[in-house]
Design a protein around this motif. Structure first.
Motif, mmCIF file in Angstrom:
data_model
loop_
_atom_site.group_PDB
_atom_site.id
_atom_site.type_symbol
_atom_site.label_atom_id
_atom_site.label_comp_id
_atom_site.label_asym_id
_atom_site.label_seq_id
_atom_site.Cartn_x
_atom_site.Cartn_y
_atom_site.Cartn_z
ATOM 1 N N LYS A 41 -19.978 16.769 92.450
ATOM 2 C CA LYS A 41 -20.131 18.027 91.731
ATOM 3 C C LYS A 41 -19.202 18.106 90.526
ATOM 4 C CE LYS A 41 -21.574 20.657 95.814
ATOM 5 N NZ LYS A 41 -21.286 21.832 96.669
ATOM 6 N N GLY A 42 -19.719 18.641 89.424
ATOM 7 C CA GLY A 42 -18.917 18.819 88.231
ATOM 8 C C GLY A 42 -19.689 18.460 86.978
ATOM 9 N N LYS A 43 -19.190 18.898 85.847
ATOM 10 C CA LYS A 43 -19.807 18.600 84.552
ATOM 11 C C LYS A 43 -19.501 17.155 84.174
ATOM 12 C CE LYS A 43 -19.899 20.108 79.723
ATOM 13 N NZ LYS A 43 -19.320 21.072 78.735
ATOM 14 N N PRO A 44 -20.518 16.314 84.006
ATOM 15 C CA PRO A 44 -20.276 14.892 83.717
ATOM 16 C C PRO A 44 -19.533 14.689 82.396
ATOM 17 C CG PRO A 44 -22.545 15.252 84.404
ATOM 18 C CD PRO A 44 -21.953 16.609 84.147
ATOM 19 N N THR A 45 -18.547 13.807 82.405
ATOM 20 C CA THR A 45 -17.816 13.461 81.197
ATOM 21 C C THR A 45 -17.055 12.162 81.458
ATOM 22 O OG1 THR A 45 -16.271 14.295 79.513
ATOM 23 C CG2 THR A 45 -15.730 14.757 81.817
ATOM 24 N N ASN A 46 -16.285 11.714 80.467
ATOM 25 C CA ASN A 46 -15.390 10.571 80.649
ATOM 26 C C ASN A 46 -14.024 10.938 80.081
ATOM 27 O OD1 ASN A 46 -15.461 10.141 77.796
ATOM 28 N ND2 ASN A 46 -17.316 8.910 78.012
ATOM 29 N N ASP A 47 -13.059 10.031 80.204
ATOM 30 C CA ASP A 47 -11.699 10.347 79.770
ATOM 31 C C ASP A 47 -11.631 10.715 78.294
ATOM 32 O OD1 ASP A 47 -10.168 10.227 82.080
ATOM 33 O OD2 ASP A 47 -9.828 8.071 81.931
ATOM 34 N N LYS A 48 -12.298 9.964 77.446
ATOM 35 C CA LYS A 48 -12.243 10.201 76.009
ATOM 36 C C LYS A 48 -12.815 11.562 75.648
ATOM 37 C CE LYS A 48 -13.501 8.083 71.573
ATOM 38 N NZ LYS A 48 -14.177 6.916 70.922
ATOM 39 N N GLU A 49 -13.962 11.898 76.223
ATOM 40 C CA GLU A 49 -14.593 13.175 75.923
ATOM 41 C C GLU A 49 -13.768 14.343 76.445
ATOM 42 O OE1 GLU A 49 -18.445 12.826 77.644
ATOM 43 O OE2 GLU A 49 -19.247 11.577 76.020
ATOM 44 N N TRP A 79 -2.775 26.998 72.401
ATOM 45 C CA TRP A 79 -1.876 27.281 73.524
ATOM 46 C C TRP A 79 -0.406 27.095 73.172
ATOM 47 C CZ3 TRP A 79 -4.818 23.699 77.488
ATOM 48 C CH2 TRP A 79 -6.086 24.245 77.732
ATOM 49 N N GLY A 80 -0.110 26.485 72.037
ATOM 50 C CA GLY A 80 1.273 26.265 71.661
ATOM 51 C C GLY A 80 1.967 25.238 72.536
ATOM 52 N N ARG A 81 3.291 25.425 72.728
ATOM 53 C CA ARG A 81 4.092 24.470 73.492
ATOM 54 C C ARG A 81 3.624 24.372 74.943
ATOM 55 N NH1 ARG A 81 10.711 24.648 73.822
ATOM 56 N NH2 ARG A 81 11.011 22.775 75.092
ATOM 57 N N VAL A 82 3.289 25.502 75.541
ATOM 58 C CA VAL A 82 2.793 25.502 76.913
ATOM 59 C C VAL A 82 1.516 24.675 76.996
ATOM 60 C CG1 VAL A 82 1.871 26.918 78.791
ATOM 61 C CG2 VAL A 82 3.854 27.704 77.491
ATOM 62 N N GLY A 83 0.682 24.781 75.957
ATOM 63 C CA GLY A 83 -0.564 24.034 75.927
ATOM 64 C C GLY A 83 -0.353 22.541 75.985
ATOM 65 N N ARG A 84 0.693 22.051 75.319
ATOM 66 C CA ARG A 84 0.977 20.617 75.338
ATOM 67 C C ARG A 84 1.383 20.164 76.739
ATOM 68 N NH1 ARG A 84 3.124 22.037 70.301
ATOM 69 N NH2 ARG A 84 5.262 22.169 71.092
ATOM 70 N N LEU A 85 2.139 20.992 77.429
ATOM 71 C CA LEU A 85 2.509 20.667 78.810
ATOM 72 C C LEU A 85 1.290 20.657 79.716
ATOM 73 C CD1 LEU A 85 5.744 22.847 79.210
ATOM 74 C CD2 LEU A 85 5.628 20.368 78.920
ATOM 75 N N TYR A 86 0.394 21.634 79.522
ATOM 76 C CA TYR A 86 -0.816 21.707 80.324
ATOM 77 C C TYR A 86 -1.724 20.518 80.031
ATOM 78 C CZ TYR A 86 -0.163 26.449 82.188
ATOM 79 O OH TYR A 86 0.280 27.539 82.876
ATOM 80 N N LEU A 87 -1.836 20.162 78.771
ATOM 81 C CA LEU A 87 -2.701 19.060 78.375
ATOM 82 C C LEU A 87 -2.288 17.771 79.066
ATOM 83 C CD1 LEU A 87 -4.968 17.991 76.543
ATOM 84 C CD2 LEU A 87 -3.256 17.666 74.748
ATOM 85 N N LYS A 88 -1.003 17.497 79.086
ATOM 86 C CA LYS A 88 -0.503 16.287 79.742
ATOM 87 C C LYS A 88 -0.796 16.331 81.220
ATOM 88 C CE LYS A 88 3.357 14.627 78.274
ATOM 89 N NZ LYS A 88 4.814 14.424 78.013
ATOM 90 N N TRP A 114 -10.498 14.373 76.973
ATOM 91 C CA TRP A 114 -9.296 14.468 76.141
ATOM 92 C C TRP A 114 -9.592 15.241 74.863
ATOM 93 C CZ3 TRP A 114 -4.231 14.099 76.206
ATOM 94 C CH2 TRP A 114 -3.527 13.889 75.012
ATOM 95 N N LYS A 115 -10.708 14.965 74.237
ATOM 96 C CA LYS A 115 -11.089 15.664 73.012
ATOM 97 C C LYS A 115 -11.302 17.150 73.275
ATOM 98 C CE LYS A 115 -14.551 15.672 69.307
ATOM 99 N NZ LYS A 115 -15.799 15.027 68.787
ATOM 100 N N THR A 116 -11.985 17.462 74.369
ATOM 101 C CA THR A 116 -12.248 18.862 74.717
ATOM 102 C C THR A 116 -10.947 19.622 74.956
ATOM 103 O OG1 THR A 116 -14.380 18.303 75.718
ATOM 104 C CG2 THR A 116 -13.366 20.383 76.398
ATOM 105 N N LEU A 117 -10.030 19.012 75.701
ATOM 106 C CA LEU A 117 -8.775 19.682 76.022
ATOM 107 C C LEU A 117 -7.865 19.795 74.798
ATOM 108 C CD1 LEU A 117 -7.962 18.118 79.513
ATOM 109 C CD2 LEU A 117 -8.937 20.361 79.013
ATOM 110 N N GLN A 118 -7.875 18.793 73.939
ATOM 111 C CA GLN A 118 -7.064 18.864 72.730
ATOM 112 C C GLN A 118 -7.492 20.027 71.853
ATOM 113 O OE1 GLN A 118 -7.220 14.839 70.953
ATOM 114 N NE2 GLN A 118 -5.000 14.886 70.996
ATOM 115 N N GLU A 119 -8.790 20.207 71.702
ATOM 116 C CA GLU A 119 -9.298 21.308 70.891
ATOM 117 C C GLU A 119 -8.899 22.655 71.474
ATOM 118 O OE1 GLU A 119 -13.462 20.527 70.806
ATOM 119 O OE2 GLU A 119 -13.310 18.947 69.271
#
Length: 257
Positions: A224-232, A244-253, A234-239
């Motif tokens: 179950k889940g929306k199909p994707t891969n690591d590259k896609e 999100w600012g500094r907190v966003g960078r911590l969440y992204l990692k 990563w792009k979605t989360l970066q955008e």
């Protein structure tokens, strides 16, 4: 050379050979892991001049009423060079400051095909669940001579670089000759029973290993889940993280672990 010394050397060599012949190895079983995060250190990193007016008092209150380390559990089942890592949902805390932080929670259910070099990661990102299908994570390892006992197994230390920039320390045992580990950590000549990300304030360590056969039905990739891969992903989360600012960078990692 003294005859006694020669005899001793022969007997020692024979004993070593017998030990090697009777060395016990396992390729299937269940491992229970404990994930510990230093919440004080992690939350402290998220405080900056833009949010300190409200976040610092909240953090001070949190430290007075909550433990420093958040402890969660998970299990890893393995057989036939396949593993399935599953968090214990009952452990997920609901009263945390930064409650939705991926570093303070467990959002990954990961199936790894170690022989086929592929994985399927069911990953929860806020309200969205993704099904990430990709190759195994590539980690640059350097094995050391340091050893440590974990859950009754002598493990050797290896240092690595994960996701191109995260420093990781791992401990693996050759008594379980399966190159897997917790979450998506892999690639050493034995099962990884301990992982520490010193700069990210989080560790995973095995607390119990149960050897024995595992039914194939218990090692199945999530579906179950929306199909994707690591590259896609990563792009979605970066955008999304741009706002999100500094907190966003911590969440992204944290979400990409």
């Amino acid at each position: 050379m003294n005859k006694k010394i020669i005899l001793f050397a022969i007997l020692f060599g024979l004993a070593a050979g017998v030990r090697a012949q009777h060395a016990h190895f396992t390729t299937s079983g269940t491992i229970e892991f404990e994930r510990r995060t230093n919440a004080y250190a992690l939350i402290g990193k998220a405080i900056n001049k833009d949010n300190e007016a409200w976040m610092q008092p909240a953090f001070d209150y949190y430290k007075k009423n909550s433990p420093q380390f958040k402890v969660l559990t998970a299990k890893l089942v393995f057989a036939d060079n396949k593993t399935l890592y599953t968090p214990n949902d009952a452990d997920i805390p609901t009263n945390l400051l930064m409650n939705d932080s991926p570093m303070l929670n467990q959002y990954n259910t990961i199936f790894s095909d170690l022989a086929g070099q592929s994985l399927v990661d069911q990953k929860k990102v806020f309200e969205q669940t993704y099904l990430v299908k990709d190759s195994l994570r590539k980690i640059k390892w350097k094995i050391t001579d340091e050893t440590r006992d974990i859950a009754g197994y002598t493990c050797r230390r290896a240092n690595g670089i994960y996701l191109d920039s995260i420093y990781v320390v791992a401990f693996y045992t050759t008594r379980i000759p399966v190159p897997g580990g917790p979450e998506s950590f892999n690639g050493l000549p034995g099962m990884i029973l301990g992982v520490a990300l010193p700069h990210e304030n989080v560790t995973w360590f095995a607390t119990k290993v149960t050897e024995g056969s595992v039914a194939q039905a218990n090692i199945v990739a999530p579906k179950k889940g929306k199909p994707t891969n690591d590259k896609e992903l990563w792009k979605t989360l970066q955008e999304a993280a741009e706002s999100w600012g500094r907190v966003g960078r911590l969440y992204l990692k944290g979400f990409m672990l």
